[in-house]
Each structure stands twice: as C-alpha cells, then as structure tokens.
Design a protein around this motif. Sequence first.
Motif, PDB file in Angstrom:
ATOM      1  N   PHE A 193      22.393 -13.415  -8.986  1.00 50.90           N
ATOM      2  CA  PHE A 193      23.407 -13.304  -7.930  1.00 50.90           C
ATOM      3  C   PHE A 193      24.806 -13.056  -8.495  1.00 50.90           C
ATOM      4  O   PHE A 193      25.750 -12.767  -7.764  1.00 50.90           O
ATOM      5  CB  PHE A 193      23.402 -14.549  -7.031  1.00 50.90           C
ATOM      6  CG  PHE A 193      23.820 -14.248  -5.625  1.00 50.90           C
ATOM      7  CD1 PHE A 193      22.954 -13.606  -4.762  1.00 50.90           C
ATOM      8  CD2 PHE A 193      25.086 -14.560  -5.166  1.00 50.90           C
ATOM      9  CE1 PHE A 193      23.337 -13.287  -3.467  1.00 50.90           C
ATOM     10  CE2 PHE A 193      25.488 -14.253  -3.875  1.00 50.90           C
ATOM     11  CZ  PHE A 193      24.611 -13.603  -3.027  1.00 50.90           C
ATOM     12  N   ARG A 246      18.312 -21.935  -8.251  1.00 52.12           N
ATOM     13  CA  ARG A 246      19.368 -21.287  -9.030  1.00 52.12           C
ATOM     14  C   ARG A 246      18.938 -19.824  -9.130  1.00 52.12           C
ATOM     15  O   ARG A 246      17.774 -19.527  -9.348  1.00 52.12           O
ATOM     16  CB  ARG A 246      19.500 -21.942 -10.407  1.00 52.12           C
ATOM     17  CG  ARG A 246      19.693 -23.458 -10.311  1.00 52.12           C
ATOM     18  CD  ARG A 246      20.556 -24.028 -11.376  1.00 52.12           C
ATOM     19  NE  ARG A 246      20.413 -25.487 -11.446  1.00 52.12           N
ATOM     20  CZ  ARG A 246      21.315 -26.375 -11.032  1.00 52.12           C
ATOM     21  NH1 ARG A 246      22.433 -25.962 -10.491  1.00 52.12           N
ATOM     22  NH2 ARG A 246      21.110 -27.667 -11.148  1.00 52.12           N
ATOM     23  N   CYS A 247      19.879 -18.924  -8.921  1.00 49.78           N
ATOM     24  CA  CYS A 247      19.545 -17.497  -8.856  1.00 49.78           C
ATOM     25  C   CYS A 247      20.537 -16.738  -9.744  1.00 49.78           C
ATOM     26  O   CYS A 247      21.567 -16.244  -9.257  1.00 49.78           O
ATOM     27  CB  CYS A 247      19.627 -17.046  -7.390  1.00 49.78           C
ATOM     28  SG  CYS A 247      19.456 -15.282  -7.145  1.00 49.78           S
ATOM     29  N   ARG A 297      31.191 -19.359  -5.991  1.00 51.93           N
ATOM     30  CA  ARG A 297      31.395 -17.997  -6.524  1.00 51.93           C
ATOM     31  C   ARG A 297      30.531 -16.994  -5.748  1.00 51.93           C
ATOM     32  O   ARG A 297      30.957 -15.892  -5.436  1.00 51.93           O
ATOM     33  CB  ARG A 297      31.039 -17.935  -8.007  1.00 51.93           C
ATOM     34  CG  ARG A 297      32.039 -18.615  -8.891  1.00 51.93           C
ATOM     35  CD  ARG A 297      33.176 -17.674  -9.279  1.00 51.93           C
ATOM     36  NE  ARG A 297      34.224 -18.362 -10.001  1.00 51.93           N
ATOM     37  CZ  ARG A 297      35.530 -18.185  -9.827  1.00 51.93           C
ATOM     38  NH1 ARG A 297      35.978 -17.335  -8.942  1.00 51.93           N
ATOM     39  NH2 ARG A 297      36.400 -18.846 -10.540  1.00 51.93           N
ATOM     40  N   GLY A 314      27.732 -26.364  -5.306  1.00 53.25           N
ATOM     41  CA  GLY A 314      28.853 -26.653  -6.197  1.00 53.25           C
ATOM     42  C   GLY A 314      29.668 -25.408  -6.500  1.00 53.25           C
ATOM     43  O   GLY A 314      29.564 -24.385  -5.801  1.00 53.25           O
ATOM     44  N   ASP A 315      30.477 -25.507  -7.554  1.00 50.09           N
ATOM     45  CA  ASP A 315      31.385 -24.414  -7.931  1.00 50.09           C
ATOM     46  C   ASP A 315      30.680 -23.069  -8.088  1.00 50.09           C
ATOM     47  O   ASP A 315      31.191 -22.037  -7.654  1.00 50.09           O
ATOM     48  CB  ASP A 315      32.083 -24.743  -9.261  1.00 50.09           C
ATOM     49  CG  ASP A 315      33.217 -25.737  -9.079  1.00 50.09           C
ATOM     50  OD1 ASP A 315      33.587 -26.007  -7.923  1.00 50.09           O
ATOM     51  OD2 ASP A 315      33.711 -26.226 -10.106  1.00 50.09           O
ATOM     52  N   GLY A 316      29.511 -23.081  -8.747  1.00 49.46           N
ATOM     53  CA  GLY A 316      28.763 -21.837  -8.951  1.00 49.46           C
ATOM     54  C   GLY A 316      28.401 -21.211  -7.611  1.00 49.46           C
ATOM     55  O   GLY A 316      28.580 -19.998  -7.401  1.00 49.46           O
ATOM     56  N   SER A 317      27.950 -22.037  -6.697  1.00 51.07           N
ATOM     57  CA  SER A 317      27.567 -21.555  -5.363  1.00 51.07           C
ATOM     58  C   SER A 317      28.768 -20.972  -4.625  1.00 51.07           C
ATOM     59  O   SER A 317      28.645 -20.016  -3.854  1.00 51.07           O
ATOM     60  CB  SER A 317      26.950 -22.690  -4.543  1.00 51.07           C
ATOM     61  OG  SER A 317      25.857 -23.238  -5.243  1.00 51.07           O
TER      62      SER A 317
HETATM   63  P1  ADP Z   1      26.370 -25.359  -8.489  1.00 47.15           P
HETATM   64  O1  ADP Z   1      26.514 -24.572  -7.236  1.00 47.15           O
HETATM   65  O2  ADP Z   1      25.863 -26.739  -8.247  1.00 47.15           O
HETATM   66  O3  ADP Z   1      27.619 -25.303  -9.350  1.00 47.15           O
HETATM   67  P2  ADP Z   1      25.123 -23.409 -10.256  1.00 47.15           P
HETATM   68  O4  ADP Z   1      26.307 -23.285 -11.150  1.00 47.15           O
HETATM   69  O5  ADP Z   1      23.774 -23.426 -10.868  1.00 47.15           O
HETATM   70  O6  ADP Z   1      25.185 -24.702  -9.344  1.00 47.15           O
HETATM   71  O7  ADP Z   1      25.211 -22.201  -9.202  1.00 47.15           O
HETATM   72  C1  ADP Z   1      24.259 -22.095  -8.160  1.00 47.15           C
HETATM   73  C2  ADP Z   1      23.989 -20.654  -7.886  1.00 47.15           C
HETATM   74  O8  ADP Z   1      25.196 -20.008  -7.450  1.00 47.15           O
HETATM   75  C3  ADP Z   1      23.555 -19.825  -9.097  1.00 47.15           C
HETATM   76  O9  ADP Z   1      22.196 -19.969  -9.394  1.00 47.15           O
HETATM   77  C4  ADP Z   1      23.879 -18.430  -8.600  1.00 47.15           C
HETATM   78  O10 ADP Z   1      22.907 -17.986  -7.686  1.00 47.15           O
HETATM   79  C5  ADP Z   1      25.183 -18.645  -7.852  1.00 47.15           C
HETATM   80  N1  ADP Z   1      26.314 -18.369  -8.752  1.00 47.15           N
HETATM   81  C6  ADP Z   1      26.745 -19.101  -9.791  1.00 47.15           C
HETATM   82  N2  ADP Z   1      27.770 -18.522 -10.427  1.00 47.15           N
HETATM   83  C7  ADP Z   1      28.000 -17.350  -9.775  1.00 47.15           C
HETATM   84  C8  ADP Z   1      28.937 -16.283  -9.942  1.00 47.15           C
HETATM   85  N3  ADP Z   1      29.840 -16.277 -10.915  1.00 47.15           N
HETATM   86  N4  ADP Z   1      28.878 -15.244  -9.060  1.00 47.15           N
HETATM   87  C9  ADP Z   1      27.974 -15.254  -8.061  1.00 47.15           C
HETATM   88  N5  ADP Z   1      27.063 -16.208  -7.868  1.00 47.15           N
HETATM   89  C10 ADP Z   1      27.070 -17.263  -8.697  1.00 47.15           C
END
Ligand code: ADP
Length: 324
Positions: A80, A76-77, A111, A106-109
């Motif tokens: 980003f 997780r970063c 983004r 997932g959704d965060g990735s």
């Molecule tokens: P998942 O992808 O399973 O939903 P996370 O929500 O932890 O898991 O998101 C994974 C990674 O995606 C984060 O650690 C970050 O590097 C990136 N990320 C999440 N949200 C955003 C965002 N709004 N804009 C850009 N990168 C994002």
Amino acid sequence: MAKEIKTIGVLTSGGDAPGMNAAIRAIVRKAIGNGVKVKGIKKGYQGLLNEEIIEMEKKDVSDTIQKGGTILGTARCPEFRLGEVQEKAAEICRNHGIDGVVVIGGDGSYRGAQALARHGINTIGIPGTIDLDIACTDYTIGFDTAINTAMQAIDKVRDTSSSHERCSIIEVMGRNAGYIALWCGVANGAEDILLPEKYDFNEQSIINNIIRNRKKGKTHHIIVNAEGIGHSTSMARRIEAATGMETRATILGYMQRGGSPTCKDRFYASIMGAYAADILCEGKSNRVVGYRKGEFVDFDIEEALNMQKEIPEYQYRVSRLLSE
Ligand code: ADP
Ligand code: F6P
C-alpha cells in the motif's frame, strides 16, 4: 464545496487492539443515524485491494462492543506504500460507491489514509494501537486494556518471584515506545523499569540495585523491560551470573493485545468512532481524531504525523524514585 457523502467505509489496519469493535459499532450506528450508508472493509488495506467489502447495518454490530480483536479483521499490507496501488484502491472505493473511509490504526495506517485522500477519497483516522505511541493524542484505543492485562499478569509473576526469591524480567509490548512499560512498571511496583526512550544499557546499575535490595531483605526483584529494548532472556542469564540470584525472563507477548476491552477503551473508542463518523459525513477529509487535555479533537494528518511525543519527564522521575 465539500463533496456530498452518501456512503462511507470503515477498516481496521495494523495490529488489532481491544476497543476497535466499539469504534466500528459507533461509526456504523452514528453514520446510519446521519442518513449515510456504511460498508465494512475487511482485513485493512489488503482487504480493500481484494474488494472484501460488505454492507453494514446497525444490527451487524450488535453484541460486539465487549469483544476483543476486530470483527473486520486486520492486516499489514506493505504494497500500500506504492502510488499505483493507492490509486487502484481509490478506484475500488469509487466502484463500490464509497465516498469516504474511516481508518482505525496507527501512524502507518494514517499514511495510507492520507494517500487515499490524495486520490479523492475522503478519510478520517482514529488512533487504534495498544502502544500509545501516536503523538497527537493522549489516548489510543487498546492501551488501557493492554496495561490492565499486563498488570494482572505481572502481579501473578511476582507471586512466584517472591515465593522463590527470584529476580523476574517481564517484557511488555510497545514496539519502540515505553508507555506500557512505564505504566505497568509503576502500577506493579517494579524495582527497575527499562524504557527504550531512556535506557542507557548500563546493566551494572541494575545488578547493583539487585544486590542492594537483597541486602535490605527484599525477596523478589521485578524488572519491567520494554519490547523496544528486548533481549530479556540473555539479560536474565547475565544478571543471574552477576548477582547469584535466580533470574527468569517472561515475555508477555500477544496476550496483551487480546481480551475484552476495559470500560475506558469501550467508552473512548465509542466517542471517537461517533466523532469520526460525524466529521466524515460533514465532508471533512485527511484528518485524525485525538483526545487531548480532556477533549476530543481532530488534526490534519500531516500535522499529526509531524508531532513529537516523549515520555513525560516528571512521570519518569517519579517512576525511578518509587522503585528505589
Ligand atoms: P500502524 O498503523 O499500527 O502504525 P503499520 O505501520 O504496520 O501499523 O501500518 C499499517 C499499514 O498501513 C501497513 O501495512 C500499510 O498497509 C499501511 N501503510 C504504512 N505505511 C504506509 C505508507 N507510508 N504509505 C501508505 N500506506 C502505509
Ligand atoms: O503495535 C502493536 C504491537 O503489538 C506492538 O506492541 C508490537 O511491536 C507489534 O504490534 C507486533 O506486531 P505483529 O502483530 O506484526 O507481530
């Protein structure tokens, strides 16, 4: 005119999920088959920023399809989310000759993928999460393995529950989503299934249910509780005090995320990986791959992120009826 794609990158981001390796393998082999070079980006967006980038050949993904986790590593970063960091990441891609990236997560990735696309790097997302909480798809990589792992664990806890005439609260993962709890609740014949989307915090009705079942002669009482509700240990204490039935909480935790992927996860992940490689090589960008109504499809990322997903009402009603 779509830009010519000579080299693509692949990364896994967010929580690992069984089947991610099958997707990586398919991306590498399909893209190379299409005449495109592939680079593996280690440890998600963090690894991209640290330039942990390796060349990948077909042979580099042999003997991986059966392995759990992700051979590329994940992270997780949080940084980003920042515009200047995203711009730097796009620049790093260009410096390494990477024209497009497949992001498995997932959704965060997604983004993050959307941000890279905004900065000129073509991106395609693939749904990789055990939680099944991505709205644009009926299937996510890792869910099938996770529910089978959890189901087997719950069967084992049930043996002890019956032998000792105990109530067992078993907490399964899923973040804020109740899909793992719903599927395991039904598949394990749980007496109560608690989903974050539906739970009314009426513990008294669970207590009444236990007392009713005891009177009917049931020797165990299995409650599948979703992580999104949590508090299984304190719930167990309160239920024991109110019912007089010995009650234990078991939090299954990370064992649900590991292990060799099921056939379904290997197969679907392979098809999704190949599909993502194909559309990325064709010059498509800012898309996510999904599986809907029996077909593999792709959506615009923004459109996908704006979709809503709910626990199917009929499945929920049946789950309640069968546990009576
Ligand atoms: P998942 O992808 O399973 O939903 P996370 O929500 O932890 O898991 O998101 C994974 C990674 O995606 C984060 O650690 C970050 O590097 C990136 N990320 C999440 N949200 C955003 C965002 N709004 N804009 C850009 N990168 C994002
Ligand atoms: O998204 C998968 C998942 O295992 C969720 O079920 C859980 O809430 C979360 O990841 C845990 O994340 P972490 O690995 O950061 O503890």
